[in-house]
Design a protein around this motif. Structure first.
Motif, PDB file in Angstrom:
ATOM      1  N   SER A   1       4.782  -1.517   2.789  1.00 13.65           N
ATOM      2  CA  SER A   1       3.976  -0.327   2.519  1.00 13.65           C
ATOM      3  C   SER A   1       4.773   0.946   2.806  1.00 13.65           C
ATOM      4  CB  SER A   1       2.698  -0.352   3.356  1.00 13.65           C
ATOM      5  OG  SER A   1       1.881  -1.459   2.982  1.00 13.65           O
ATOM      6  N   VAL A   2       4.394   2.038   2.136  1.00 16.21           N
ATOM      7  CA  VAL A   2       5.115   3.311   2.266  1.00 16.21           C
ATOM      8  C   VAL A   2       4.130   4.459   2.423  1.00 16.21           C
ATOM      9  CG1 VAL A   2       7.130   2.522   0.951  1.00 16.21           C
ATOM     10  CG2 VAL A   2       5.212   3.592  -0.261  1.00 16.21           C
ATOM     11  N   HIS A   3       4.657   5.592   2.916  1.00 15.12           N
ATOM     12  CA  HIS A   3       3.887   6.841   3.036  1.00 15.12           C
ATOM     13  C   HIS A   3       2.611   6.667   3.856  1.00 15.12           C
ATOM     14  CE1 HIS A   3       5.910   7.522  -1.065  1.00 15.12           C
ATOM     15  NE2 HIS A   3       6.499   8.378  -0.244  1.00 15.12           N
ATOM     16  N   GLY A   4       2.634   5.826   4.878  1.00 16.73           N
ATOM     17  CA  GLY A   4       1.433   5.596   5.665  1.00 16.73           C
ATOM     18  C   GLY A   4       1.191   6.682   6.696  1.00 16.73           C
ATOM     19  N   LEU A   5      -0.076   6.850   7.077  1.00 16.89           N
ATOM     20  CA  LEU A   5      -0.455   7.746   8.163  1.00 16.89           C
ATOM     21  C   LEU A   5      -1.446   7.015   9.062  1.00 16.89           C
ATOM     22  CD1 LEU A   5      -0.534  10.483   9.612  1.00 16.89           C
ATOM     23  CD2 LEU A   5      -2.351  11.176   8.020  1.00 16.89           C
ATOM     24  N   PHE A   6      -1.082   6.864  10.345  1.00 18.90           N
ATOM     25  CA  PHE A   6      -1.916   6.187  11.327  1.00 18.90           C
ATOM     26  C   PHE A   6      -2.171   7.179  12.461  1.00 18.90           C
ATOM     27  CE2 PHE A   6       0.620   3.264   8.960  1.00 18.90           C
ATOM     28  CZ  PHE A   6      -0.245   2.233   8.639  1.00 18.90           C
TER      29      PHE A   6
ATOM     30  N   THR B   1       6.533   7.256   6.836  1.00 20.21           N
ATOM     31  CA  THR B   1       5.314   6.850   7.541  1.00 20.21           C
ATOM     32  C   THR B   1       5.251   7.511   8.918  1.00 20.21           C
ATOM     33  OG1 THR B   1       4.964   4.774   6.368  1.00 20.21           O
ATOM     34  CG2 THR B   1       4.205   4.862   8.651  1.00 20.21           C
ATOM     35  N   VAL B   2       4.045   7.916   9.327  1.00 20.61           N
ATOM     36  CA  VAL B   2       3.830   8.600  10.598  1.00 20.61           C
ATOM     37  C   VAL B   2       2.778   7.860  11.407  1.00 20.61           C
ATOM     38  CG1 VAL B   2       3.020  10.720  11.707  1.00 20.61           C
ATOM     39  CG2 VAL B   2       4.476  10.848   9.670  1.00 20.61           C
TER      40      VAL B   2
ATOM     41  N   ALA C   1       0.844  -1.197   0.000  1.00 24.51           N
ATOM     42  CA  ALA C   1       0.000   0.000   0.000  1.00 24.51           C
ATOM     43  C   ALA C   1       0.879   1.247   0.000  1.00 24.51           C
ATOM     44  CB  ALA C   1      -0.920   0.002   1.214  1.00 24.51           C
ATOM     45  N   ASP C   2       0.500   2.236  -0.768  1.00 24.48           N
ATOM     46  CA  ASP C   2       1.213   3.513  -0.841  1.00 24.48           C
ATOM     47  C   ASP C   2       0.223   4.618  -0.468  1.00 24.48           C
ATOM     48  OD1 ASP C   2       2.572   5.843  -1.508  1.00 24.48           O
ATOM     49  OD2 ASP C   2       3.416   5.019  -3.348  1.00 24.48           O
ATOM     50  N   GLY C   3       0.557   5.365   0.589  1.00 23.81           N
ATOM     51  CA  GLY C   3      -0.315   6.459   0.989  1.00 23.81           C
ATOM     52  C   GLY C   3      -1.553   6.024   1.745  1.00 23.81           C
ATOM     53  N   LEU C   4      -1.494   4.889   2.423  1.00 23.63           N
ATOM     54  CA  LEU C   4      -2.632   4.429   3.228  1.00 23.63           C
ATOM     55  C   LEU C   4      -2.831   5.358   4.422  1.00 23.63           C
ATOM     56  CD1 LEU C   4      -4.744   2.231   4.098  1.00 23.63           C
ATOM     57  CD2 LEU C   4      -2.871   1.156   5.364  1.00 23.63           C
ATOM     58  N   THR C   5      -4.071   5.773   4.662  1.00 24.77           N
ATOM     59  CA  THR C   5      -4.437   6.531   5.848  1.00 24.77           C
ATOM     60  C   THR C   5      -5.409   5.702   6.677  1.00 24.77           C
ATOM     61  OG1 THR C   5      -4.168   8.687   4.792  1.00 24.77           O
ATOM     62  CG2 THR C   5      -5.575   8.608   6.727  1.00 24.77           C
ATOM     63  N   VAL C   6      -5.068   5.514   7.956  1.00 29.64           N
ATOM     64  CA  VAL C   6      -5.966   4.832   8.899  1.00 29.64           C
ATOM     65  C   VAL C   6      -6.213   5.810  10.035  1.00 29.64           C
ATOM     66  CG1 VAL C   6      -6.308   2.833  10.385  1.00 29.64           C
ATOM     67  CG2 VAL C   6      -4.997   2.591   8.262  1.00 29.64           C
ATOM     68  N   ARG C   7      -7.459   6.212  10.203  1.00 27.53           N
ATOM     69  CA  ARG C   7      -7.778   7.301  11.113  1.00 27.53           C
ATOM     70  C   ARG C   7      -9.044   6.974  11.916  1.00 27.53           C
ATOM     71  NH1 ARG C   7      -8.204  10.835   7.411  1.00 27.53           N
ATOM     72  NH2 ARG C   7     -10.481  10.960   7.353  1.00 27.53           N
ATOM     73  N   ARG C   8      -8.961   7.142  13.214  1.00 27.23           N
ATOM     74  CA  ARG C   8     -10.094   6.915  14.123  1.00 27.23           C
ATOM     75  C   ARG C   8     -10.673   5.515  13.965  1.00 27.23           C
ATOM     76  NH1 ARG C   8     -11.055  11.941  12.090  1.00 27.23           N
ATOM     77  NH2 ARG C   8     -12.822  11.206  10.844  1.00 27.23           N
ATOM     78  N   VAL C   9      -9.796   4.546  13.791  1.00 34.11           N
ATOM     79  CA  VAL C   9     -10.195   3.135  13.769  1.00 34.11           C
ATOM     80  C   VAL C   9      -9.934   2.537  15.146  1.00 34.11           C
ATOM     81  CG1 VAL C   9      -9.610   0.850  12.852  1.00 34.11           C
ATOM     82  CG2 VAL C   9      -9.899   2.801  11.298  1.00 34.11           C
ATOM     83  N   THR C  10     -10.890   1.770  15.652  1.00 33.44           N
ATOM     84  CA  THR C  10     -10.735   1.052  16.910  1.00 33.44           C
ATOM     85  C   THR C  10     -10.586  -0.431  16.597  1.00 33.44           C
ATOM     86  OG1 THR C  10     -12.064   2.681  18.108  1.00 33.44           O
ATOM     87  CG2 THR C  10     -11.782   0.532  19.143  1.00 33.44           C
ATOM     88  N   ALA C  11      -9.442  -1.014  16.985  1.00 33.42           N
ATOM     89  CA  ALA C  11      -9.163  -2.436  16.737  1.00 33.42           C
ATOM     90  C   ALA C  11      -9.068  -3.132  18.087  1.00 33.42           C
ATOM     91  CB  ALA C  11      -7.871  -2.591  15.948  1.00 33.42           C
ATOM     92  N   VAL C  12     -10.022  -4.010  18.381  1.00 36.56           N
ATOM     93  CA  VAL C  12     -10.168  -4.576  19.723  1.00 36.56           C
ATOM     94  C   VAL C  12     -10.264  -6.097  19.660  1.00 36.56           C
ATOM     95  CG1 VAL C  12     -11.565  -4.562  21.825  1.00 36.56           C
ATOM     96  CG2 VAL C  12     -11.437  -2.516  20.413  1.00 36.56           C
TER      97      VAL C  12
ATOM     98  N   THR D   1       8.241   7.760  11.929  1.00 34.81           N
ATOM     99  CA  THR D   1       8.099   8.576  13.137  1.00 34.81           C
ATOM    100  C   THR D   1       6.922   8.105  13.974  1.00 34.81           C
ATOM    101  OG1 THR D   1       9.036  10.538  12.081  1.00 34.81           O
ATOM    102  CG2 THR D   1       7.662  10.903  14.023  1.00 34.81           C
ATOM    103  N   LEU D   2       7.165   7.930  15.295  1.00 33.99           N
ATOM    104  CA  LEU D   2       6.119   7.654  16.275  1.00 33.99           C
ATOM    105  C   LEU D   2       6.050   8.866  17.196  1.00 33.99           C
ATOM    106  CD1 LEU D   2       6.940   4.746  15.300  1.00 33.99           C
ATOM    107  CD2 LEU D   2       6.393   3.954  17.600  1.00 33.99           C
ATOM    108  N   ALA D   3       4.934   9.568  17.207  1.00 35.48           N
ATOM    109  CA  ALA D   3       4.865  10.828  17.952  1.00 35.48           C
ATOM    110  C   ALA D   3       3.511  11.007  18.627  1.00 35.48           C
ATOM    111  CB  ALA D   3       5.126  12.006  17.018  1.00 35.48           C
TER     112      ALA D   3
END
Length: 374
Positions: free
Chosen positions: A179-184, A215-216, A156-167, A238-240
């Motif tokens: 994968s590259v250029h991810g945003l979580f 990836t961020v 995946a290139d440029g995957l955005t995962v936002r406000r997902v709850t994985a339980v 980066t993990l921030a």
């Protein structure tokens, strides 16, 4: 399933005094609305690049394969829930009536996605080695109870995962490979069998660390997992601003003997506290308890401005920030541990690595192994 159009601009260039005609209309991106009891997969298969599949409030019992570039799969918040089908850990396969050429899929991608769902994953974002799936967004929903991973992506290139709850997924909450250029961002991963967030080059073969190209991972909450975030054989990430608590270990940055090494990872401004859950030894890793951040087999990484408190355990990996020689004997080199606030860890700083160029400076702490690191 209902469909509606987003309003779009059909640009007409009426250039006075010229003989130019109207500009071509801008293509409309559609919203495909799905209700509980209807098939998410059919909506995804019908979508064109740039479309949105919107899941309304309720519970859906299926796995979903996504290989359409630019697709957004979005719920309305935590009340949109994906669970495995009753009595099965596997997912549905894409509808046989879909046209791969129509929605940007390839035959290989569709087959790989189907295999991913069948393996016990919830949402699968799958490209191929020859053709990444680009710019997919998954947002505002819950994935729970899947045998393997709540949300899994590969190629995946440029995957955005936002406000997902994985339980309470069997292995990983949210995971990516190749994968590259991810945003979580702003996700919650809780009580998953292994890592809440797992990012790796690959787990299926031996190869050197790969560049994520920036990836961020930011502002996520990781709680009650074996490991909050695992970064395995990757570079340039980066993990921030994440909050990690109640795991057996907070953050693992893992390398090995392959070239290039894992590294150029920045871990900054995170709050990592009370990761004191006890996890037994596995074939690849010692027992875990009371671990904040571990760097093992990594190079040229920065750990800075984190608040790390009350991580206490009796594992060889216990401590606030731990530099640890990898289990295959690879040392960590030229990592900088600076300006962190550490309190109540057992101990605050640990360096059992014999690698060269690692520095500890400006940290506020009370205990270290060996002495003198604070």
């Amino acid at each position: 399933m209902k469909k509606c159009h987003i309003a779009y601009l059909a640009c007409t260039a009426a250039l006075i005094g010229t003989g130019l005609g109207a500009a071509p209309p801008v293509a409309a991106h559609r919203i495909h609305v799905v209700h509980p009891g209807e098939s998410i997969q059919k909506a995804v298969d019908a979508a064109q690049p740039g479309d949105t599949v919107l899941l309304t409030y309720g519970t859906y019992h299926e796995s979903v394969d996504v290989s359409t570039p630019g697709l957004t799969l979005r719920g309305v918040g935590r009340g949109t829930v994906l669970e495995p089908a009753a009595g099965a850990s596997t997912g549905t396969t894409p509808s046989t009536g879909s046209d791969p050429a129509k929605n940007g899929k390839t035959g290989k991608a569709g087959k790989a996605a189907s295999s991913c769902a069948a393996a016990g994953n919830g949402i699968c974002v799958v490209g191929t080695k020859d053709h990444n799936v680009d710019d997919v967004t998954v947002a505002s929903l819950t994935v729970t109870g899947f045998a393997k991973t709540g949300l899994y992506a590969t190629e995946a290139d440029g995957l955005t995962v936002r406000r997902v709850t994985a339980v309470k997924n069997g292995v990983w909450g949210i995971a990516t490979e190749h994968s590259v250029h991810g945003l979580f961002r702003d996700n919650t991963a809780r009580d998953n069998g292994d890592a809440g967030l797992f990012l790796a080059n690959t787990v299926k073969e031996e190869q050197g660390a790969t560049d994520t190209e920036g990836t961020v991972v930011e502002h996520n909450r990781l709680e009650g997992n074996r490991i909050g975030v695992t970064v395995r054989r990757l570079r340039n990430l980066t993990l921030a601003g994440n909050h990690l608590t109640g795991n057996c270990a907070g953050v693992f940055v893992v390398g090995d003997e392959n070239k290039p090494k894992a590294g150029f990872v920045t871990v900054r401004d995170n709050r990592i506290e009370r990761n004191n859950k006890s996890c037994p030894k596995t074939a690849r890793l010692d027992a875990l308890q009371g671990t904040g951040i571990v760097l093992t087999g990594a190079e040229d990484s920065l750990v800075t401005r984190n608040v790390i408190k009350d991580n206490v355990g009796k594992s060889p990996l216990s401590g606030g920030i731990v530099l640890f020689k990898s289990f295959v004997g690879t040392t960590s080199e030229r990592n900088r541990i600076s300006d962190n606030l550490l309190r109540g860890n057992s101990p605050d700083l640990v360096n059992t690595d014999t690698g060269k160029g690692n520095t500890f400076e400006g940290n506020s702490c009370h205990s270290s192994k060996p002495a003198g690191l604070c």
